[in-house]
Design a protein around this motif. Structure first.
Motif, PDB file in Angstrom:
ATOM      1  N   LYS A 269       0.832  -1.205   0.000  1.00  7.81           N
ATOM      2  CA  LYS A 269       0.000   0.000   0.000  1.00  7.81           C
ATOM      3  C   LYS A 269       0.865   1.253   0.000  1.00  7.81           C
ATOM      4  N   GLU A 270       0.238   2.317  -0.471  1.00 12.43           N
ATOM      5  CA  GLU A 270       0.899   3.621  -0.512  1.00 12.43           C
ATOM      6  C   GLU A 270      -0.127   4.668  -0.123  1.00 12.43           C
ATOM      7  N   LEU A 271       0.301   5.672   0.633  1.00 10.30           N
ATOM      8  CA  LEU A 271      -0.583   6.747   1.068  1.00 10.30           C
ATOM      9  C   LEU A 271      -0.004   8.085   0.625  1.00 10.30           C
ATOM     10  N   LEU A 272      -0.822   8.862  -0.079  1.00  6.57           N
ATOM     11  CA  LEU A 272      -0.451  10.209  -0.490  1.00  6.57           C
ATOM     12  C   LEU A 272      -1.312  11.199   0.280  1.00  6.57           C
ATOM     13  N   THR A 273      -0.694  12.203   0.893  1.00  5.87           N
ATOM     14  CA  THR A 273      -1.446  13.226   1.624  1.00  5.87           C
ATOM     15  C   THR A 273      -1.099  14.601   1.062  1.00  5.87           C
ATOM     16  N   TYR A 274      -2.099  15.466   1.040  1.00  6.35           N
ATOM     17  CA  TYR A 274      -1.916  16.784   0.438  1.00  6.35           C
ATOM     18  C   TYR A 274      -2.421  17.865   1.391  1.00  6.35           C
ATOM     19  N   GLU A 275      -1.497  18.716   1.802  1.00  5.75           N
ATOM     20  CA  GLU A 275      -1.844  19.829   2.678  1.00  5.75           C
ATOM     21  C   GLU A 275      -2.689  20.857   1.929  1.00  5.75           C
ATOM     22  N   ARG A 276      -3.519  21.567   2.689  1.00  2.00           N
ATOM     23  CA  ARG A 276      -4.368  22.634   2.151  1.00  2.00           C
ATOM     24  C   ARG A 276      -5.278  22.134   1.014  1.00  2.00           C
ATOM     25  N   CYS A 277      -5.589  20.833   1.051  1.00  4.22           N
ATOM     26  CA  CYS A 277      -6.509  20.259   0.066  1.00  4.22           C
ATOM     27  C   CYS A 277      -7.695  19.641   0.801  1.00  4.22           C
ATOM     28  N   GLY A 278      -8.866  19.825   0.231  1.00  2.00           N
ATOM     29  CA  GLY A 278     -10.082  19.304   0.821  1.00  2.00           C
ATOM     30  C   GLY A 278     -10.504  18.003   0.176  1.00  2.00           C
ATOM     31  N   HIS A 279     -11.788  17.926  -0.188  1.00  2.00           N
ATOM     32  CA  HIS A 279     -12.343  16.675  -0.681  1.00  2.00           C
ATOM     33  C   HIS A 279     -11.861  16.321  -2.091  1.00  2.00           C
ATOM     34  N   ASP A 280     -11.188  17.244  -2.742  1.00  2.00           N
ATOM     35  CA  ASP A 280     -10.565  16.925  -4.030  1.00  2.00           C
ATOM     36  C   ASP A 280      -9.384  15.979  -3.859  1.00  2.00           C
ATOM     37  N   ALA A 281      -8.908  15.814  -2.596  1.00  2.00           N
ATOM     38  CA  ALA A 281      -7.822  14.884  -2.277  1.00  2.00           C
ATOM     39  C   ALA A 281      -6.549  15.184  -3.066  1.00  2.00           C
ATOM     40  N   GLY A 282      -6.328  16.460  -3.339  1.00  2.00           N
ATOM     41  CA  GLY A 282      -5.114  16.839  -4.062  1.00  2.00           C
ATOM     42  C   GLY A 282      -5.083  16.358  -5.486  1.00  2.00           C
ATOM     43  N   MET A 283      -6.250  16.262  -6.107  1.00  2.00           N
ATOM     44  CA  MET A 283      -6.345  15.657  -7.444  1.00  2.00           C
ATOM     45  C   MET A 283      -5.377  16.278  -8.444  1.00  2.00           C
ATOM     46  N   HIS A 284      -5.168  17.591  -8.356  1.00  2.00           N
ATOM     47  CA  HIS A 284      -4.277  18.270  -9.306  1.00  2.00           C
ATOM     48  C   HIS A 284      -2.889  17.626  -9.308  1.00  2.00           C
ATOM     49  N   TRP A 285      -2.420  17.248  -8.126  1.00  2.00           N
ATOM     50  CA  TRP A 285      -1.101  16.635  -8.009  1.00  2.00           C
ATOM     51  C   TRP A 285      -1.184  15.110  -8.012  1.00  2.00           C
ATOM     52  N   ALA A 286      -2.285  14.579  -7.518  1.00  2.00           N
ATOM     53  CA  ALA A 286      -2.382  13.134  -7.322  1.00  2.00           C
ATOM     54  C   ALA A 286      -2.585  12.355  -8.615  1.00  2.00           C
ATOM     55  N   MET A 287      -3.304  12.931  -9.585  1.00  2.00           N
ATOM     56  CA  MET A 287      -3.726  12.123 -10.716  1.00  2.00           C
ATOM     57  C   MET A 287      -2.571  11.564 -11.525  1.00  2.00           C
ATOM     58  N   ASP A 288      -1.500  12.315 -11.657  1.00  2.26           N
ATOM     59  CA  ASP A 288      -0.360  11.781 -12.392  1.00  2.26           C
ATOM     60  C   ASP A 288       0.203  10.547 -11.681  1.00  2.26           C
ATOM     61  N   LYS A 289       0.204  10.579 -10.353  1.00  2.00           N
ATOM     62  CA  LYS A 289       0.692   9.430  -9.585  1.00  2.00           C
ATOM     63  C   LYS A 289      -0.300   8.279  -9.641  1.00  2.00           C
ATOM     64  N   VAL A 290      -1.599   8.599  -9.656  1.00  2.00           N
ATOM     65  CA  VAL A 290      -2.615   7.555  -9.799  1.00  2.00           C
ATOM     66  C   VAL A 290      -2.452   6.852 -11.141  1.00  2.00           C
ATOM     67  N   GLU A 291      -2.302   7.635 -12.198  1.00  2.00           N
ATOM     68  CA  GLU A 291      -2.139   7.043 -13.525  1.00  2.00           C
ATOM     69  C   GLU A 291      -0.886   6.186 -13.605  1.00  2.00           C
ATOM     70  N   ALA A 292       0.192   6.651 -12.991  1.00  2.00           N
ATOM     71  CA  ALA A 292       1.436   5.879 -12.997  1.00  2.00           C
ATOM     72  C   ALA A 292       1.277   4.586 -12.199  1.00  2.00           C
ATOM     73  N   PHE A 293       0.589   4.655 -11.075  1.00  2.00           N
ATOM     74  CA  PHE A 293       0.351   3.477 -10.248  1.00  2.00           C
ATOM     75  C   PHE A 293      -0.461   2.433 -11.016  1.00  2.00           C
ATOM     76  N   LEU A 294      -1.565   2.853 -11.623  1.00  2.00           N
ATOM     77  CA  LEU A 294      -2.404   1.915 -12.381  1.00  2.00           C
ATOM     78  C   LEU A 294      -1.644   1.347 -13.570  1.00  2.00           C
ATOM     79  N   ALA A 295      -0.948   2.216 -14.298  1.00  2.00           N
ATOM     80  CA  ALA A 295      -0.201   1.764 -15.476  1.00  2.00           C
ATOM     81  C   ALA A 295       0.872   0.762 -15.088  1.00  2.00           C
TER      82      ALA A 295
END
Length: 302
Positions: A269-295
């Protein structure tokens, strides 16, 4: 950091084993109808329907790269209010992508439509008839429907979603440990129900607070019932690698519950946390890592 305590029923595993055995008696009857006007030169789009819990007909959109494959499967599960969109962008990345619309969504609301707000507390004091029983099964059956396609590689199955989709990613991975290859869960909802309702006054959890204001004598019954549906209780059964990402200022799904469900996982497992981010869960920064993880886990070139 607030401690998140979740009641786990002694018959939790037996309840879900029985649920899956019961729905297995319902013929899946998958239907994939090609939709030319929604397709492109690179991606074929299909209108999908299949049968699920209590025989409800569930819908979704399937988008797949043109060509014989085999393509890795990606099941996209929706948020509480959001409706699934056609996942062409994921198909363009190389996935056989299925965006499912569980019961109550606009295209799957025949015979079941508790509304929003409404779903979270629908029959909440009885775990046998609680609305999310069918909802969780709908996501499992979505994977089963996708695996009927000949162009899909059944050895590469990912699940991804945020908020309610994060919850469904967790429950689906737990209920299908021998099928799901990996999962990415953003701002996971339906984790630590009772503590989440105390930690926030935002919807959907405010539905529980409203219900208990009207029925203060039902608190123990609610806590026992939702114990059968809490993502934290599902988490230890997950075998596939999981990525969890949360916003540290999330006032919808409190970050304490995200930490708790990640802690409960025994898989890689891996946990990503984003300061000053709400329910978007840091999507602006997270999605590239999500795509890399799935790929990386599903074998898709980037």
């Amino acid at each position: 950091m607030t401690q998140v305590d979740v009641y786990r029923p002694d018959d939790f595993d037996e309840f879900w084993d029985a649920t899956l055995r019961q729905v297995a008696t319902v013929p899946l009857r998958p239907s994939f109808e090609y939709v030319a006007e929604r397709s492109t030169d690179a991606v074929a789009v299909y209108d999908v329907h299949y049968d699920s819990w209590e025989g409800l007909r569930i819908s979704g959109w399937y988008a797949v790269p043109r060509g014989s494959g085999p393509h890795p499967a990606l099941v996209l599960v929706p948020g509480y209010i959001s409706e699934p969109v056609i996942p062409r962008s994921w198909a363009e990345k190389g996935y056989a992508a299925f965006a499912v619309a569980p019961r109550g969504k606009l295209r799957s609301n025949e015979r079941y439509n508790p509304g929003y707000p409404g779903l979270l507390v629908d029959n909440i004091v009885d775990h046998h008839t609680y609305g999310y029983r069918g909802f969780y099964v709908d996501s499992v059956r979505a994977v089963e429907a996708l695996l009927t396609r000949p162009e899909v590689d059944g050895d590469r199955v990912g699940v991804h979603g945020s908020s309610q989709g994060g919850a469904l990613t967790i429950t689906t991975a737990a209920l299908m440990p021998d099928v799901v290859t990996c999962g990415a869960a953003g701002a996971p909802y339906l984790c630590g129900f009772m503590d989440a309702a105390r930690l926030t006054h935002s919807y959907p959890y405010e539905e529980i607070n409203e219900y208990l204001r009207d029925h203060p004598d039902h608190e123990q019954r609610v806590a026992r019932s939702v114990g059968y549906y809490d993502g934290i209780n599902f988490a230890p059964s997950i075998q596939a690698p999981m990525l969890v990402y949360i916003g540290l200022e999330d006032d919808v799904c409190p970050p304490e519950t995200g930490f708790a469900v990640h802690e409960a996982m025994k898989c890689d497992k891996e946990l990503l946390t984003y300061e000053r981010c709400g329910h978007d869960a840091g999507m602006h920064w997270a999605m590239d890592k999500v795509e890399a993880f799935l790929a990386g886990h599903l074998g898709v070139a980037r």
